[in-house]
Enzyme design. Structure first.
Site, PDB file in Angstrom:
ATOM      1  N   THR A 529       0.862  -1.181   0.000  1.00 41.83           N
ATOM      2  CA  THR A 529       0.000   0.000   0.000  1.00 41.83           C
ATOM      3  C   THR A 529       0.897   1.228   0.000  1.00 41.83           C
ATOM      4  O   THR A 529       1.878   1.288   0.732  1.00 41.83           O
ATOM      5  CB  THR A 529      -0.927   0.016   1.231  1.00 41.83           C
ATOM      6  OG1 THR A 529      -1.814  -1.097   1.133  1.00 41.83           O
ATOM      7  CG2 THR A 529      -1.753   1.288   1.292  1.00 41.83           C
ATOM      8  N   PHE A 531       1.163   5.078   0.786  1.00 38.80           N
ATOM      9  CA  PHE A 531       0.527   6.113   1.591  1.00 38.80           C
ATOM     10  C   PHE A 531       1.099   7.479   1.211  1.00 38.80           C
ATOM     11  O   PHE A 531       2.272   7.584   0.864  1.00 38.80           O
ATOM     12  CB  PHE A 531       0.819   5.898   3.081  1.00 38.80           C
ATOM     13  CG  PHE A 531       0.212   4.649   3.649  1.00 38.80           C
ATOM     14  CD1 PHE A 531      -1.032   4.685   4.269  1.00 38.80           C
ATOM     15  CD2 PHE A 531       0.883   3.435   3.570  1.00 38.80           C
ATOM     16  CE1 PHE A 531      -1.589   3.529   4.809  1.00 38.80           C
ATOM     17  CE2 PHE A 531       0.334   2.276   4.101  1.00 38.80           C
ATOM     18  CZ  PHE A 531      -0.911   2.332   4.720  1.00 38.80           C
TER      19      PHE A 531
END
Ligand code: PEP
Ligand code: MN
Length: 624
Positions: A529, A531
């Protein structure tokens, strides 16, 4: 150790346990106090009793009290983080110490230090007192060398580590250095160990030339027992019968030591291998094996180095190694941070006035990946402000309740988090940094539940999608949505229902004391992921490598192509291009672009002007 056997164990189970003990060479005696059955077995330092704990006839294994009274994990389960200036060793970020073997001159040390800083090293090393095998070899510049090191810290901002070889040097070392190195040859110089144990300065303790792990930790024990708990241990290879390398790097010491002690461990592949071309492979392996940091010898002119030139990396080789470990670190849950020192400096001043603690808003509580990402990006010093939603993160930063915010922008398995892109357009905030985390999902439950007993699984809807292959193998499970993975774990814990399980992070499983039924249930282990860190203003004045923009083009043939041609003509590399419907205007689209350039730099402005003339709307989301 004492092995408590199950009441109803079968004779075959007992025989298996006895066999396993015999295979480990551990003597054992049977005892039967008040109807129970016990085995009292021998042990040895560092023995991992996991193999016994998982055997079907074993109820409990009670280890002998550790010989490592202060360095052992039994008394101190959580990891120690050692602070050297603003650098933390043992936390979420890999700390790379680099520099020449010895300080030779101001010019030499400064040239190497600038390269170390540029390529991402966070602590500078250099010997001023050199413990040489021959009395006729260069012995170091002594105090003059220490003065040069202090000047380098002032000029580059890099904290300094240097070797202390005698208690008599304590006073002048304290004057100049941020960390004291105890070298391999002095690992069992007990007077020196006691001396540094009484000093208020972190210590790096190298493993002795032929020391066992127990001897090495016992030396650390000397330092701690004098009151200094800020100790980092350094594996630098041990002497074996193998002559092809200077020493034999014992990488297996990393997991062994991690289990035994709470102290951070770093690896020095330079002295371990003694050969330049062997340094990078072993450094990469050390990071993959879980080291908290590295110590690397670097020299701009190794052919003329007064010591250890043959094992010193050229600055560019050091740069290449840093890029490699930047890629490797997330796989083992860590980060290499190329802006570590600038960031540490910038976050030490809050924009919210005196008395306010610096803070970063995240959606969720500890246990969510966002929390780990904030720790890896900023370190432990920032207070995490827990909010209930991504919108609240934006609100918190806009309203100046937090200095920074952290939001996910993109999942490698399921794509962009559009709501956050939309809010980046809506709010007057900018992306000031980014961080990528590998996400490992675990199926967890209370200890009473076995995999076959699971009926309901709680998690965040996106996480169900990340784990669809695994969930397809259990069509009978009800999926219950939770706001985030930490709340899913909390719910399972609080309800205490035997059929409940959650898909969550290993951190949340730990925090809520849940057992892991299955680790790595994500569809593809390459699950990352990305960010974004958001704020009102850039974090530091350092050069920016990347930018994110969003734009809309006129509704006519070739309009998008014209904008792409501007990038192509100016040799700007795009790393992301995605279209997104404009809310409330069916079949109209915005384009999100990430590019490898600082779009706000003066030399980019002609390109930006061309882009503006070819678009109906353009917003710079940030450069970082
Ligand atoms: C050094 O790091 O400069 C050094 C002398 O290393 P070691 O003590 O590991 O030989
Ligand atoms: Mn050296």
């Amino acid at each position: 150790m004492i092995i408590v056997l199950k009441k109803d164990l079968a004779d075959t189970e007992k025989q298996e346990i006895l066999l396993a003990l015999r295979a480990e060479g551990l003597p054992c005696t049977e005892m039967q106090p008040r109807g129970g059955a016990l085995l009292v077995a021998g042990s040895r330092p560092g023995l991992d009793v996991g193999f016994l704990q998982t055997m079907s006839g074993v109820s409990e294994v009670i280890p002998d009290k550790s010989v490592f009274r202060l360095t052992g994990r039994e008394q101190h389960p959580e990891d120690t983080i050692v602070k050297v200036g603003s650098v933390a060793i043992g936390g979420e970020r890999i700390a790379v110490i680099a520099g020449p073997c010895a300080v030779e001159s101001r010019e030499q040390a400064l040239t190497v230090a600038r390269a170390v800083r540029r390529f991402g090293g966070v602590i500078f090393r250099g010997g001023a007192f050199k413990p040489r095998s021959s009395p006729y070899s260069f012995q170091g510049l002594g105090e003059e060398g220490l003065k040069i090191l202090a000047e380098i810290r002032a000029e580059t901002g890099l904290p300094i580590v240097s070797e202390i070889t005698s208690p008599e040097q304590a006073e002048i070392m304290l004057k100049y250095v941020d960390m004291l190195q105890v070298g391999a040859r002095n690992m069992q110089n007990f007077e020196l160990l006691k001396c540094v144990g009484r000093l208020d300065r972190p210590v790096m303790l190298k493993r002795g030339l032929s020391a066992t792990i127990e001897e090495w930790l016992m030396s650390a024990e000397y330092i701690l027992s004098e009151g200094n708990g800020q100790v980092v241990i350094c594996e630098r290879g041990i002497r074996t019968y193998e002559p092809y390398t200077r020493n034999t790097l014992d990488l297996s010491a990393i997991p062994v030591v991690k289990k035994l002690t709470h102290l951070p461990i770093i690896v020095d592949p330079s002295h371990a291998t003694g050969m330049r071309e062997k340094v990078a492979p072993m450094a990469r392996a050390a990071v993959a094996a879980g080291a908290d940091g590295l110590m690397i010898e670097v020299h701009h002119d190794p052919a003329r180095a007064v010591s250890d030139g043959q094992q010193s990396l050229y600055p560019e080789q050091f740069g290449d190694l840093m890029r490699d470990i930047y890629v490797i670190a997330p796989v083992v849950g860590k980060q290499v941070d190329f802006h570590y020192l600038e960031k540490a400096k910038a976050v030490s001043v809050t924009e919210r006035g005196a008395g306010a603690r610096r803070s970063v808003a995240i959606a969720g509580e500890p246990g969510v990946p966002d929390h780990k990402a904030s720790l890896q990006y900023f370190g432990e010093e920032l207070e995490a402000v827990e909010t209930d939603s991504y919108r609240e993160v934006f609100e918190s930063v806009s309203g100046e309740d937090s200095d920074y915010g952290l939001i996910p922008l993109e999942h490698s398995l399921t794509g962009s988090v559009h709501e956050n892109y939309d809010m980046l357009i809506e709010y007057d905030l900018r992306i000031v940094g980014e961080i990528t985390l590998r996400i490992v999902h675990c199926l967890v439950s209370t200890p009473a539940t076995k995999l076959a007993g699971v009926r309901r699984v709680h998690s965040e809807p996106t996480v169900f999608r990340h784990c669809d292959r695994f969930l397809e193998t259990h069509p009978e499970w009800d999926r219950v949505a939770a706001q985030d993975v930490a709340r899913a774990a909390r719910r399972v814990k609080e309800r205490g229902e035997p059929g409940d399980a959650a898909i969550t992070t290993p951190e949340a499983a730990d925090l809520f004391g849940l057992q892991v039924l299955e680790e790595g249930v994500e569809t593809n282990p390459r699950n990352y992921t990305r960010f974004a860190v958001i704020a009102k203003n850039p974090i530091a004045d350092s050069p920016k490598r990347k930018s994110s923009i969003v734009y809309q083009v006129p509704d006519r043939p070739g309009a998008l192509l014209e904008t792409l041609k501007i990038f192509a003509d100016n040799k700007v590399n795009l790393v992301k291009l995605e279209s997104r419907p404009v809310a409330g205007r069916p079949w109209e689209y915005m384009f999100y672009v990430d590019l490898e350039a600082d779009v706000e730099a003066a030399d980019f402005s002609p390109v930006l002007e061309q882009l503006i003339t070819h678009t109906d709307y353009l917003k710079i989301l940030g450069s970082y």
